[in-house]
Design a protein around this motif. Sequence first.
Motif: not given
Length: 148
Positions: A16-19, A56-59
Amino acid sequence: MHRIVIRPRVQIPVLVVIFAVWTLLGVTYFTSGDVLAERDWFGIVLGCLLVTSGMAGIWRALRLGVVIGGEGVRVRGFDSRDQVTAWSAIQSVDCAQIDVRGGLPLYAPVLRLGDDAMPLSALGSYSRQDAERKVEQLESLKASAARS
């Protein structure tokens, strides 16, 4: 049987932090106003691409985990579709070492599907006792699903 969702404790916050940083990088393309004012189409497309792929990455990161329910075991991976295994296809659940990370063995439940084995790496642990506890939990849920 009610659903049980088990999520990785470390992997989700890291992803989540990266995205989120990836998304903020895309937002920074629009903050100066030059990209939109000069109609820099490359910058607009790149900013929109970064924002949408970051969201989308966070999702996908927030959906990670293993869902155990009446129909079977559903593994929600980050980079693939959900993999559902019915209780009837699972012959047994064992505890095994599936990997070595940082010089430490990683233990996880392994679903035995006839000749195939499906390790549940999302339920992995460096503690063998923790992995065995999860195996016992899966075996009791399999037994209760068989009775229903």
